[in-house]
Design a protein around this motif. Structure first.
Motif, PDB file in Angstrom:
ATOM      1  N   ILE A 149     -10.362  -0.488   0.527  1.00 55.94           N
ATOM      2  CA  ILE A 149      -9.296   0.366   1.062  1.00 55.94           C
ATOM      3  C   ILE A 149      -9.865   1.467   1.943  1.00 55.94           C
ATOM      4  O   ILE A 149     -10.807   2.167   1.557  1.00 55.94           O
TER       5      ILE A 149
ATOM      6  N   ALA B  25      -3.816   0.716  -2.472  1.00 52.69           N
ATOM      7  CA  ALA B  25      -3.230  -0.587  -2.174  1.00 52.69           C
ATOM      8  C   ALA B  25      -3.516  -1.489  -3.358  1.00 52.69           C
ATOM      9  O   ALA B  25      -4.575  -1.375  -3.990  1.00 52.69           O
TER      10      ALA B  25
ATOM     11  N   GLY C  52       0.822  -1.203   0.000  1.00 53.91           N
ATOM     12  CA  GLY C  52       0.000   0.000   0.000  1.00 53.91           C
ATOM     13  C   GLY C  52       0.854   1.249   0.000  1.00 53.91           C
ATOM     14  O   GLY C  52       2.063   1.207   0.200  1.00 53.91           O
TER      15      GLY C  52
ATOM     16  N   ALA D 169      -7.157  -2.548   4.414  1.00 54.81           N
ATOM     17  CA  ALA D 169      -7.365  -3.051   3.058  1.00 54.81           C
ATOM     18  C   ALA D 169      -8.589  -3.942   2.913  1.00 54.81           C
ATOM     19  O   ALA D 169      -8.910  -4.378   1.798  1.00 54.81           O
TER      20      ALA D 169
ATOM     21  N   LEU E 259     -10.236  -6.140  -2.313  1.00 55.58           N
ATOM     22  CA  LEU E 259      -9.779  -5.052  -1.446  1.00 55.58           C
ATOM     23  C   LEU E 259     -10.901  -4.058  -1.170  1.00 55.58           C
ATOM     24  O   LEU E 259     -11.696  -3.740  -2.045  1.00 55.58           O
TER      25      LEU E 259
END
Length: 298
Positions: A249, A257, A178, A213, A247
């Motif tokens: 984020i 990320a 990230g 994440a 993901l």
């Protein structure tokens, strides 16, 4: 949690050649006996050390500091006691806002950098803890600087180290990295976060990855650690495995990320400090560099 040793590469701020000599810290008479013409004092401007033309730390004697200066005992080397002065104030701002400190990581030898890292952490803690957290009275340096004592209420205070997990996440031969908004363009690193009270390292790894994440992980393993003196952290390097790569984020924590393939990471490593169009490989002084390199080379 099972360890898996990293290759024998120098880890920034680790490997100090000093003997910490705990038996001297607790012996006031022995410590006083070492404060003589042979004693060496790390000459510092605030929290930055003097560096000579050869790129080494500059050491002076007790005559180079004020008689009333607070001195922390760093340890013994070559039969001489080594000390560092406590500055008038502690660090101002986060580590990434201190470019001179970052330059030192490139300049100092690994042993000197390790000595400086320990001295910086200890001196900074003393500069920020001159008053008792219990009663507000002035505290005094005792045990060679490895404790402060309050005569007002009798409380003792000890230098602290904050544990921080920094972790790889693996999914089908890819790694999750990230970036924070302050990072230079194309700079990605391992996710990291502080261990919270009442939490194991494994729990901290899983929580931080999910918070930042949105990924659930398992099989957390310890890999290596690194002292990080900004102000005084212990970076605990781990690896983990994700079953679902989707993901979510947290934009308050990360700007971005993404999953990187082995080929993308190998190409970035080979490109060195210039990186690729996609990625800069983490810098060698950071434990993230060693963790990703370990994953690629294992």
């Amino acid at each position: 949690m099972h360890g898996a040793a990293l290759p024998p590469l120098p880890m920034a701020f680790a490997g100090s050649p000093l003997d910490r000599a705990d038996h001297i810290r607790v012996d006031d008479a022995a410590l006083a006996g070492l404060m003589n013409w042979r004693a060496r004092v790390l000459l510092m401007d605030g929290l930055l050390p003097g560096v000579d033309d050869a790129g080494g730390l500059v050491w002076g004697s007790l005559a180079d500091v004020a008689e009333d200066a607070e001195l922390v005992f760093l340890g013994m080397l070559d039969g001489k006691a080594h000390f560092a002065p406590v500055p008038s104030g502690g660090a101002e701002g986060p580590a990434y806002a201190q470019p001179a400190a970052w330059q030192l990581m490139q300049l100092l030898s690994p042993p000197d950098l390790a000595i400086y890292g320990g001295a910086r952490s200890l001196a900074d803690w003393h500069a920020r803890h001159r008053f008792c957290a219990r009663c507000g009275s002035h505290t005094k340096l005792v045990k060679g600087g490895w404790q402060r004592h309050c005569d007002g209420c009798g409380a003792d205070h000890f230098p602290r180290t904050d544990p921080v997990t920094i972790m790889l996440v693996e999914h089908e031969d890819r790694l999750l990295l990230g970036r924070q908004p302050r990072f230079p363009p194309r700079m990605y690193s391992a996710l990291a976060g502080f261990v919270e009270p009442g939490e194991t390292i494994e729990e901290a790894v899983a929580r931080e990855i999910h918070e930042e994440a949105g990924v659930r992980v398992r099989d957390v393993r310890y890999i290596a650690s690194q002292p990080w003196p900004f102000p005084s952290q212990l970076m605990i390097g781990c690896t983990s495995v994700a079953d679902d790569p989707e993901l979510t984020i947290d934009k308050t924590e990360l700007e971005d990320a993404r999953w990187f393939t082995r080929a993308e990471l190998e190409e970035a490593r080979a490109a060195g400090e210039h990186g690729t169009d996609l990625l800069y490989f983490p810098r060698p002084f950071a434990i993230a560099h060693h963790l990703v390199a370990w994953w690629l080379d294992r």
